[in-house]
Design an enzyme around this catalytic site. Structure first.
Site, PDB file in Angstrom:
ATOM      1  CD  GLU A   1      -2.964  -1.108   2.248  1.00  0.00           C
ATOM      2  OE1 GLU A   1      -4.138  -1.310   1.918  1.00  0.00           O
ATOM      3  OE2 GLU A   1      -2.621  -0.896   3.417  1.00  0.00           O
TER       4      GLU A   1
ATOM      5  CB  CYS B   1       7.085  -5.476   8.985  1.00  0.00           C
ATOM      6  SG  CYS B   1       8.402  -4.595   9.845  1.00  0.00           S
TER       7      CYS B   1
ATOM      8  CB  CYS C   1       5.740  -2.418  16.407  1.00  0.00           C
ATOM      9  SG  CYS C   1       7.462  -2.187  15.912  1.00  0.00           S
TER      10      CYS C   1
HETATM   11 FE1  SF4 Z   1       7.350  -2.903  11.137  1.00  0.00          FE
HETATM   12 FE2  SF4 Z   1       7.194  -1.933  13.643  1.00  0.00          FE
HETATM   13 FE3  SF4 Z   1       7.434  -0.235  11.571  1.00  0.00          FE
HETATM   14 FE4  SF4 Z   1       5.166  -1.626  11.947  1.00  0.00          FE
HETATM   15  S1  SF4 Z   1       6.015  -0.039  13.293  1.00  0.00           S
HETATM   16  S2  SF4 Z   1       6.227  -1.335   9.999  1.00  0.00           S
HETATM   17  S3  SF4 Z   1       5.951  -3.582  12.750  1.00  0.00           S
HETATM   18  S4  SF4 Z   1       8.947  -1.762  12.252  1.00  0.00           S
END
Ligand code: SF4
Ligand code: SAH
Length: 417
Positions: A123, A143, A147
């Site tokens: 996206e 990813c 998180c």
């Molecule tokens: Fe990846 Fe954390 Fe960034 Fe989300 S916040 S894209 S999980 S590194």
């Protein structure tokens, strides 16, 4: 209002390419070196390569050409030779949504790489504001990090994006919002004419800023992101100043200095907590690179100065990290670093376990930060109605298990996070 445009579905199930269509790579998004090699492979004589690269570069990155026919100073013969081998395709739009606030989100389908059974999806989001237009792009499909407050973090890494796929997001966004010289109005597929034209901003807003804040951890796709940002900032092409490009990282400490030296864009750090215990939970990479190490890397980030501050992103989670004590600790922690603080109201997503802090709490938190001399704009959530706000991006792409991939295929890139 939400506008969803669906291109015709692929022939065989989601993301499949019709078997009889020979795959042609796109020149759109290539670096000069890759373009040179591509032209040589199409039979351009060595002594013409430099000149041809200059021509193509201009057509692609200054004029936004989407067809070889537009390249009027390139001989018909060469255009035909190029068309036989290459396309000028951008990532394919699967859906486009327009938020009530003008934010646009694109679900994009990328070409399959050799071993992939399905075309992965990502996206990208365009956020128009009065004084700027910001394009938020992805660097990975999914990813590796998890998180706990981030929607992308619930999607496993499928793969890194190629440099051309990262640049392709910028080209595509400029196509869609009519942001090329001479473009009178947004280029729209036919389906769009059934809808109210007024949905598409009839203004001259342009993409002035690019943020690597979409899906993925950009520093885990270092080389491709670097190549892409070099193309984006090339003064003879897309010409986005590096001061208007911001890379956001969750804190891949060993790569921060290298990024500053080799690329030199603006830097944003997803801090979100002032104590290791809490940050370990919210941003688990903290267990590997704790707050002190992260801030040391920021103190020495090449080029950081009061004129080129590092942005610290802090998501406001109700009852988790939003107390006045947290605000005071944040200010103490950042002492001596040329910093900006960006308070981000938490954007909920289906199944998320957090709530956004109350507005009053955010204001009190911001007051502490402001009093300490930091400009701390609270980032107004944009495009929440279309799940386009920070941390709401996620595609349905899954990384296939080894046995689901074609025999003998290479494994997807997965950095040792
Ligand atoms: Fe990846 Fe954390 Fe960034 Fe989300 S916040 S894209 S999980 S590194
Ligand atoms: N992986 C990189 C860049 C992508 S995330 C990084 O983590 O920095 C971009 C920003 O959105 C980060 O600051 C991230 O912490 C924040 N974010 C993630 N989920 C969010 C959510 N649900 N609400 C608000 N911000 C979020």
């Amino acid at each position: 209002m939400v506008l969803v445009l669906n291109n015709s579905p692929p022939a065989e199930g989601k993301g499949a390419r019709a078997p009889d269509v020979a795959f042609k790579p796109t020149l759109a998004g290539m670096s000069r070196e890759r373009m040179r090699a591509a032209l040589a492979a199409a039979g351009v004589p060595e002594k013409q390569l430099r000149m041809r690269v200059i021509q193509l570069w201009r057509w692609l990155y200054i004029n936004g050409a989407t067809s070889f026919d537009q390249m009027t100073d390139v001989s018909k013969e060469l255009r035909t030779a190029l068309e036989a081998r290459y396309t000028l395709d951008r990532p394919e739009i699967v859906a486009e949504q327009v938020s009530v606030d003008g934010t646009r989100k694109w679900l994009l389908r990328l070409p399959k790489l050799g071993h992939e059974a399905r075309a992965p999806e990502i996206e990208a989001v365009y956020i128009p504001e009065a004084d700027r237009g910001t394009l938020c792009i992805s660097s990975q499909v999914g990813c590796t990090l998890t998180c706990s407050f981030c929607h992308t973090g619930t999607q496993r890494l499928v793969r890194n994006l190629e440099a051309s796929e990262i640049v392709g997001q910028i080209l595509l966004a400029r196509d869609r919002i009519g942001d090329w010289p001479g473009a009178k109005r947004p280029v729209m597929p036919e389906a769009c004419f059934q809808h109210d034209d007024g949905l598409l901003p009839n203004t001259d807003r342009k993409i002035t800023n690019v943020v690597l804040m979409g899906m993925g951890e950009p520093l885990y796709n270092f080389d491709n992101v670097r190549e892409a940002m070099d193309i984006a900032s090339d003064g003879e092409g897309l010409s986005l100043s590096k001061r208007r490009i911001t890379l956001s990282t969750s804190g891949v400490v060993p790569e921060i200095a290298r990024w500053g030296e080799l690329s030199g864009t603006m830097l944003a750090i997803s801090l979100h907590a002032v104590r290791d215990e809490l940050r370990d939970e919210l941003v688990p990479i903290n267990k590997k690179y704790p707050i002190k190490e992260l801030l040391d890397a920021c103190r020495t980030y090449p080029g950081a100065s009061n004129a080129k501050r590092i942005t610290f992103e802090y998501v406001m989670l109700k009852g988790v990290n939003d107390s006045l004590a947290d605000a005071k600790a944040l200010v103490r922690l950042l002492a001596g670093i040329p910093a900006k603080i960006n308070l981000i109201p938490f954007n909920p997503w289906p199944g998320s376990k957090y709530e956004c802090s109350d507005w009053e709490t955010i204001e009190r938190f911001a007051e502490v930060v402001n009093k300490a001399g930091y400009a701390s704009p609270v980032r107004t959530p944009r495009g929440r109605d279309i799940l386009a706000a920070c941390g709401q991006l996620r595609s349905e792409s899954v990384r296939l298990r080894a046995r689901e991939r074609a025999p003998g295929s290479a494994a997807s890139a997965e950095p040792g996070a």
